[in-house]
Design an enzyme around this catalytic site. Structure first.
Site, PDB file in Angstrom:
ATOM      1  N   CYS A  73       0.851  -1.194   0.000  1.00  0.00           N
ATOM      2  CA  CYS A  73       0.000   0.000   0.000  1.00  0.00           C
ATOM      3  C   CYS A  73       0.885   1.243   0.000  1.00  0.00           C
ATOM      4  CB  CYS A  73      -0.887   0.025   1.235  1.00  0.00           C
ATOM      5  SG  CYS A  73      -1.862  -1.446   1.508  1.00  0.00           S
ATOM      6  N   CYS A 102     -28.099  -6.952  13.162  1.00  0.00           N
ATOM      7  CA  CYS A 102     -29.375  -6.220  13.167  1.00  0.00           C
ATOM      8  C   CYS A 102     -30.430  -7.019  12.406  1.00  0.00           C
ATOM      9  CB  CYS A 102     -29.230  -4.855  12.501  1.00  0.00           C
ATOM     10  SG  CYS A 102     -28.251  -3.673  13.421  1.00  0.00           S
ATOM     11  N   CYS A 106      -7.988  -2.096  -4.781  1.00  0.00           N
ATOM     12  CA  CYS A 106      -6.583  -1.719  -4.919  1.00  0.00           C
ATOM     13  C   CYS A 106      -5.711  -2.970  -5.008  1.00  0.00           C
ATOM     14  CB  CYS A 106      -6.144  -0.900  -3.699  1.00  0.00           C
ATOM     15  SG  CYS A 106      -5.613   0.758  -4.111  1.00  0.00           S
ATOM     16  N   ARG A 135     -22.003  -6.075  11.973  1.00  0.00           N
ATOM     17  CA  ARG A 135     -22.990  -5.479  12.886  1.00  0.00           C
ATOM     18  C   ARG A 135     -24.364  -5.431  12.230  1.00  0.00           C
ATOM     19  NH1 ARG A 135     -26.007  -5.163  15.684  1.00  0.00           N
ATOM     20  NH2 ARG A 135     -26.499  -3.974  17.551  1.00  0.00           N
ATOM     21  N   CYS A 187     -36.672   1.789  15.969  1.00  0.00           N
ATOM     22  CA  CYS A 187     -35.828   1.823  17.166  1.00  0.00           C
ATOM     23  C   CYS A 187     -34.911   3.049  17.130  1.00  0.00           C
ATOM     24  CB  CYS A 187     -34.972   0.567  17.270  1.00  0.00           C
ATOM     25  SG  CYS A 187     -35.876  -0.886  17.774  1.00  0.00           S
ATOM     26  N   HIS A 188     -34.168   3.214  16.054  1.00  0.00           N
ATOM     27  CA  HIS A 188     -33.037   4.142  16.077  1.00  0.00           C
ATOM     28  C   HIS A 188     -33.412   5.603  15.783  1.00  0.00           C
ATOM     29  CE1 HIS A 188     -30.327   0.857  16.788  1.00  0.00           C
ATOM     30  NE2 HIS A 188     -30.796   0.204  15.745  1.00  0.00           N
ATOM     31  N   CYS A 247     -35.642   0.019  10.597  1.00  0.00           N
ATOM     32  CA  CYS A 247     -34.527   0.476  11.437  1.00  0.00           C
ATOM     33  C   CYS A 247     -34.945   1.647  12.320  1.00  0.00           C
ATOM     34  CB  CYS A 247     -33.353   0.898  10.562  1.00  0.00           C
ATOM     35  SG  CYS A 247     -32.862  -0.296   9.327  1.00  0.00           S
ATOM     36  N   CYS A 267       2.518   3.266  -3.222  1.00  0.00           N
ATOM     37  CA  CYS A 267       1.836   4.385  -3.878  1.00  0.00           C
ATOM     38  C   CYS A 267       1.404   5.446  -2.877  1.00  0.00           C
ATOM     39  CB  CYS A 267       0.601   3.898  -4.631  1.00  0.00           C
ATOM     40  SG  CYS A 267       0.942   2.682  -5.902  1.00  0.00           S
ATOM     41  N   HIS A 268       0.792   4.998  -1.782  1.00  0.00           N
ATOM     42  CA  HIS A 268       0.148   5.947  -0.866  1.00  0.00           C
ATOM     43  C   HIS A 268       1.107   6.550   0.166  1.00  0.00           C
ATOM     44  CE1 HIS A 268      -3.813   5.010  -2.440  1.00  0.00           C
ATOM     45  NE2 HIS A 268      -3.606   3.728  -2.274  1.00  0.00           N
TER      46      HIS A 268
END
Lengths: 107, 256
Positions: B71, B217, B109, B213, B175-176, B172, B74-75
């Site tokens: 990585c 849900c 990449c 995560r 609740c949120h 969603c 280039c970066h």
């Protein structure tokens, strides 16, 4: 095979000063009580011992059992007595040893 | 007069709430955690997520493949080149027109520039690199593009968010948006903000991606659990990023 670790402690201290050491090691800490998708027991794989040596003596020791969570963290304080290496050693129940060293300069 | 004023004020508050799909004020996921978890996150010496960040730093420099590239080839220094990048993601890749999150960009990449195989989702390597890249944006406010080529993805994400799903027939927002800050059994319902991901979740005993995560849900409302990197989750990730715009990034955070 050594495991990735993180150790946070000062690189220098005054003689007699109390300093804090924080350690964490990446380890699955598989308890041996769980079963996989096929119902087979997943073999126990835990770190059983953590020892810290400094200034010619043992300054911290912990024995671990299957109830300890993954990636165990230990934080403790100790007193700066002399310039030297602090040696951290974790040993797991397959005999794998991870050793880390940090130098502290005591003025 | 006073009654009329209070009625009109209440009406104004109601229309404002209806027009604004974003929780006001936006509150980071950390606000809904216990004092012990907050302390664990705020101390890099105790935050287990930092283990992955350090491995990510090593992977960043690891030369691989026929191109003999890392990585860093280039970066260069991630502290400069990756600063603020995670805050702009997910985003549309101009060349392919696909929506990419950080994980997707890392793998793109790897395939196109390094000619090596993509890391599987949830592999230690991909978690480490995505955490490392996200860590470079720590404290920087989220700001994603939702117009132009990103618009269809954004609308798909918004529709997914607002769609009632699963055997519990819940969207969603029920609740949120409607009930954040209240208790659901032992837990406090969060706003569902994504500022802290990838995060170390104590329940998982490991670092996990946002998609892991989201899968939890889906399972929670007994809906179909989609694949890692599914287009629905990617679109939702973009919508959630917009929904939490302005929140500073906190990855790697610690969650219950």
């Amino acid at each position: 095979m050594p495991q990735p670790t993180r150790i946070v402690m000062p690189t220098s201290a005054k003689k007699g000063e109390v300093f804090q050491v924080k350690t964490i090691i990446q380890h699955e800490m598989e308890s041996g009580f769980r079963r996989d998708n096929r119902g087979l027991a997943i073999p126990r794989h835990i770190i059983t011992s953590f020892v810290v040596m400094y200034a010619g003596g043992e300054i911290f020791r912990a024995d671990m059992f299957p109830g300890v969570a993954a990636n165990p963290y230990f934080g403790f304080t100790t007193t700066a007595v002399e310039t030297g290496e602090v040696v951290f050693t974790w040993t797991d129940d397959r005999g794998d040893v991870t050793t880390e060293r940090r130098t502290i300069t005591v003025a | 007069m006073r009654a009329l004023l209070s009625v009109s004020l209440a009406l104004a508050a109601f229309t404002a709430a209806a027009a604004n799909e974003r929780p006001v004020p936006p509150r980071p996921g950390l606000d809904f955690q216990s004092a012990e978890t907050r302390q664990m996150q705020s101390d890099d010496g105790a935050n287990p997520g930092m283990l992955w960040v350090e491995q990510g730093a090593a992977l960043w420099r690891r030369v691989e493949g026929p191109e003999q590239r890392a990585c860093a080839s280039c970066h260069k220094s991630a502290a400069d080149s990756m600063k603020g990048v995670a805050a702009r993601y997910p985003g549309v890749d101009a060349a392919s027109g696909a929506l990419l999150n950080i994980e997707g960009r890392i793998n793109q990449c790897r395939k196109q520039r390094m000619s090596v195989i993509a890391y599987p989702y949830e592999s230690n390597e991909l978690l480490a690199l995505s955490a490392f890249v996200s860590y470079q944006s720590r404290g920087l406010p989220r700001k994603v593009a939702v117009d132009g080529p990103a618009r269809p993805f954004f609308e798909a994400g918004r529709a997914f968010y607002n769609e009632r799903q699963g055997q519990l027939n819940l969207a969603c927002g029920q609740c949120h948006n409607d009930n954040w800050g209240k208790r659901l059994r032992g837990d406090v319902i969060s706003q569902g903000q994504t500022d802290g991901w990838p995060a170390y979740r104590l329940e998982w005993q490991t670092l996990g991606s946002l998609h892991r995560r989201l899968r939890a849900c889906s399972l929670g409302v007994r809906a179909e659990v989609l694949d890692y990197g599914a287009p629905e989750y990617l679109a939702l990730e973009l919508y959630l990023a917009w929904r939490g715009e302005g929140l500073p990034l906190t990855s790697p955070s610690v969650r219950r």
